[in-house]
Design a protein around this motif. Structure first.
Motif, PDB file in Angstrom:
ATOM      1  N   LEU A  40      10.373  -1.498  29.548  1.00 19.09           N
ATOM      2  CA  LEU A  40      10.822  -0.716  30.469  1.00 19.09           C
ATOM      3  C   LEU A  40      10.381  -1.830  31.867  1.00 19.09           C
ATOM      4  O   LEU A  40       9.451  -2.063  32.058  1.00 19.09           O
ATOM      5  N   LEU A  41      11.421  -1.747  32.697  1.00 18.35           N
ATOM      6  CA  LEU A  41      11.196  -2.564  33.937  1.00 18.35           C
ATOM      7  C   LEU A  41      11.105  -1.841  35.183  1.00 18.35           C
ATOM      8  O   LEU A  41      10.356  -2.244  36.252  1.00 18.35           O
ATOM      9  N   TRP A  42      11.915  -0.718  35.357  1.00 21.50           N
ATOM     10  CA  TRP A  42      11.962   0.123  36.711  1.00 21.50           C
ATOM     11  C   TRP A  42      12.314   1.516  35.998  1.00 21.50           C
ATOM     12  O   TRP A  42      13.060   1.834  35.097  1.00 21.50           O
ATOM     13  N   ARG A  43      11.613   2.432  36.609  1.00 23.19           N
ATOM     14  CA  ARG A  43      11.774   4.072  36.620  1.00 23.19           C
ATOM     15  C   ARG A  43      12.107   4.674  37.862  1.00 23.19           C
ATOM     16  O   ARG A  43      11.131   4.557  38.751  1.00 23.19           O
ATOM     17  N   GLY A  44      13.001   5.409  37.858  1.00 26.94           N
ATOM     18  CA  GLY A  44      13.049   6.410  39.086  1.00 26.94           C
ATOM     19  C   GLY A  44      13.354   7.718  38.747  1.00 26.94           C
ATOM     20  O   GLY A  44      13.999   8.122  37.724  1.00 26.94           O
ATOM     21  N   ILE A  45      12.685   8.590  39.329  1.00 22.76           N
ATOM     22  CA  ILE A  45      12.608  10.099  38.956  1.00 22.76           C
ATOM     23  C   ILE A  45      13.087  10.754  40.218  1.00 22.76           C
ATOM     24  O   ILE A  45      12.617  10.600  41.443  1.00 22.76           O
ATOM     25  N   GLY A  46      14.171  11.797  40.082  1.00 25.19           N
ATOM     26  CA  GLY A  46      14.502  12.852  41.000  1.00 25.19           C
ATOM     27  C   GLY A  46      14.559  14.229  40.768  1.00 25.19           C
ATOM     28  O   GLY A  46      14.522  14.583  39.611  1.00 25.19           O
ATOM     29  N   THR A  47      13.704  14.919  41.501  1.00 29.84           N
ATOM     30  CA  THR A  47      13.409  16.345  41.088  1.00 29.84           C
ATOM     31  C   THR A  47      14.232  17.202  41.963  1.00 29.84           C
ATOM     32  O   THR A  47      13.886  16.790  43.346  1.00 29.84           O
ATOM     33  N   GLN A  48      14.870  18.174  41.724  1.00 28.46           N
ATOM     34  CA  GLN A  48      15.289  19.399  42.833  1.00 28.46           C
ATOM     35  C   GLN A  48      15.535  20.770  41.961  1.00 28.46           C
ATOM     36  O   GLN A  48      15.472  20.794  40.788  1.00 28.46           O
ATOM     37  N   ARG A  49      15.704  21.725  42.641  1.00 23.23           N
ATOM     38  CA  ARG A  49      15.967  22.960  41.987  1.00 23.23           C
ATOM     39  C   ARG A  49      17.314  23.001  41.563  1.00 23.23           C
ATOM     40  O   ARG A  49      18.154  22.390  42.122  1.00 23.23           O
ATOM     41  N   TYR A  50      17.230  23.366  40.095  1.00 23.19           N
ATOM     42  CA  TYR A  50      18.384  23.462  39.325  1.00 23.19           C
ATOM     43  C   TYR A  50      19.344  24.795  39.973  1.00 23.19           C
ATOM     44  O   TYR A  50      19.036  25.847  39.984  1.00 23.19           O
TER      45      TYR A  50
END
Length: 186
Positions: free
Chosen positions: A148-158
């Motif tokens: 694993l080199l990079w991890r991006g996480i996005g969270t929002q109301r579904y």
């Protein structure tokens, strides 16, 4: 009256434009992201979860198209052969959340006609709501070492829409906000 109406409309547009997406990233600072040029998907689809909202082939297609568009805009090329320098995978999850406006209260006094009857009211309460929160995790993995080199996480109301264009717009916004961080500025 027209100035008030204009202010209300402007505030609605500003608040409506806020997507409520929270993003974060993590990466290996030793990675030479400038040497990366071509990618391929690690798997054909996301692993099945048993939740029909997640295991939706239409959602999968939209997420993959949004990722491909963002990576293409950054100059990365998608390939199916062995020339990929990195792999892309994603995971979309849902979890139930509870939100509260906090405790509130109030006291009211009243007097009836001719001062004959009066009353006092005391109220307490809070407003509690359940909602689903969607999290999209996008991983960039070294093609050779599977690291694993990079991890991006996005969270929002579904949200679920009856309109596929609105669903696509939400997914595109989420992916864009995640991948704006990639490659990291080192």
């Amino acid at each position: 009256m027209s100035k008030i109406w204009l202010a209300v409309c402007a505030a609605t547009l500003v608040l409506g434009g806020c997507s409520g997406v929270q993003v974060s990233q993590d990466y290996d600072p030793a990675t030479n992201f400038k040497s990366m040029h071509a990618y391929r998907w690690e798997s054909d689809t996301q692993e099945k979860t048993g939740d029909l909202r997640i295991d939706n082939p239409l959602r999968d297609t939209r997420i993959r198209a949004a990722v491909a568009r963002q990576l293409s805009d950054k100059g990365f090329v998608q390939t199916e052969d062995g020339n990929a320098t990195f792999l892309v995978r994603y995971q979309f999850t849902l979890r139930q959340k509870i939100e509260s406006d906090g405790a509130g209260g109030g006291i009211g006094f009243g007097v009836g006609s001719y001062g004959r009857h009066g009353g006092v009211a005391i109220g307490t309460g809070n407003n509690i709501r359940e909602y689903d929160e969607g999290t999209l995790t996008i991983d960039i993995v070294d093609a050779a070492s599977q690291t694993l080199l990079w991890r991006g996480i996005g969270t929002q109301r579904y949200r679920e829409y009856n309109d596929p264009e609105k669903t696509s717009r939400d997914i595109n916004t989420l992916v864009e906000k995640i991948l704006v961080q990639f490659p990291p500025r080192t």
